[in-house]
Design an enzyme around this catalytic site. Sequence first.
Site, mmCIF file in Angstrom:
data_model
loop_
_atom_site.group_PDB
_atom_site.id
_atom_site.type_symbol
_atom_site.label_atom_id
_atom_site.label_comp_id
_atom_site.label_asym_id
_atom_site.label_seq_id
_atom_site.Cartn_x
_atom_site.Cartn_y
_atom_site.Cartn_z
ATOM 1 C CG ASP A 65 21.081 -7.077 2.063
ATOM 2 O OD1 ASP A 65 21.226 -8.230 2.512
ATOM 3 O OD2 ASP A 65 21.559 -6.711 0.972
ATOM 4 C CG ASP B 231 21.738 -12.227 1.574
ATOM 5 O OD1 ASP B 231 21.504 -11.094 2.052
ATOM 6 O OD2 ASP B 231 21.908 -12.434 0.359
#
Length: 407
Positions: free
Chosen positions: A294, A118
């Site tokens: 992201d 992430d």
Amino acid sequence: MRFAVATIITTLPFFVAGVPQPAKHRGTTIPLFQLSSLVHADKNVKFEALNSHIALTTAKILRGFDNFEKNTGASHPFAVKGALKRHFGALPMTSLSDRWFGIISVGTPPRNFATLLDTGSSDLILPGIDCDDSCDGHALYDPEASLTSVDLSEPFNAEFMNGDSAFGGQYIDNVTMAGLTATRQTLGAAVHYSQGFHFLGDGLVGMAFQVMSRYNQSPFFQTLVTEGQTDEPVFAFSFAAPRPELYIGGTNPDMYTGDFTWTPVAQPGYWQVNIDTIVGNGQNVLTNVAGIIDTGTALIHGPPSDVAALYAAIGAIPFPLSQGFYSFPCNAVPSVSFTFGGTSFPVTAFNMGYFGIRGQCVGVVVAGTVRESPICSPFWVIGTGFLSSVYTAFDLSNECVGFAMLA
């Protein structure tokens, strides 16, 4: 339904070197896999999963703002005053659908964990051996069973504004990914995972900047660089079939074609860059907007007014049963592209799938709101709905993000 992560790890032994290797590597490939999807096998979208996805992304961004303020003493430039104190209410969380996982091994002797990779967060979180029944079905980290574990005697609490949380204690241990070992990596061993964490594989590897860390400690990739495990302070993602991968220590020339377009990080924390233009059906709809790159988000989130302008330009209409989504005829999928550093990149996966009766499809761009409450000042969150269209590199030393066309 919970997926058997342990089964995936067992059947993919080649993902991880069994013993940490201290030697420096020029570049290492980490295969990626998904545990679930935002659409059914017949391409009918799962709106419950989509709504849950928006809620968790919102909560993650808010937690990052909170960490930034905790570590710097100043509000993040994107944070709306008082936003962190708002309560959005508990939304039903189903799964982290369409998110990408890789295998790490932790401790001595090493134990394998399936973790979400992430770039929208910075901490490494695993379920600990003392976790309650909320961690059932996960591989558990046991610091007492590791010869290299150090107890920092510091708690952590990753509590999200939608009510989900993970809390426990902080440790230092060896963490290895495909033969690259960080020997002094701070991690959190959770003693409780709330519902939204149940489907994070086993845990989370944050790859943003340290200032977004709840621990205010070096994220995993930064530790690898500091300890000299990579020749280049660069990692790169390809989410394209048939070989989605994370590449550590540079870029993989087999996965892209042509030159990179590099764009500087405007505010180190998130991988935040400027989006020159967002184009819909050949029309310049938005210019010079901020975006966070992201990999832990499956959709493309934008401010409601921006998203409405984009869909108006391409003739789409709001989806009446799920706030923030828009639909269009499946036989007339719009053309949408994002321009970074002067280069335009099309969103090849703009159509997520159809809903209800066939004929109407849903766009991957969604208004980034939860229950009509804005999460922040205007910015976009660019998830794998866009990143699956490109090869993306993250340069820690030069603080920039690069995009190239897929091979």
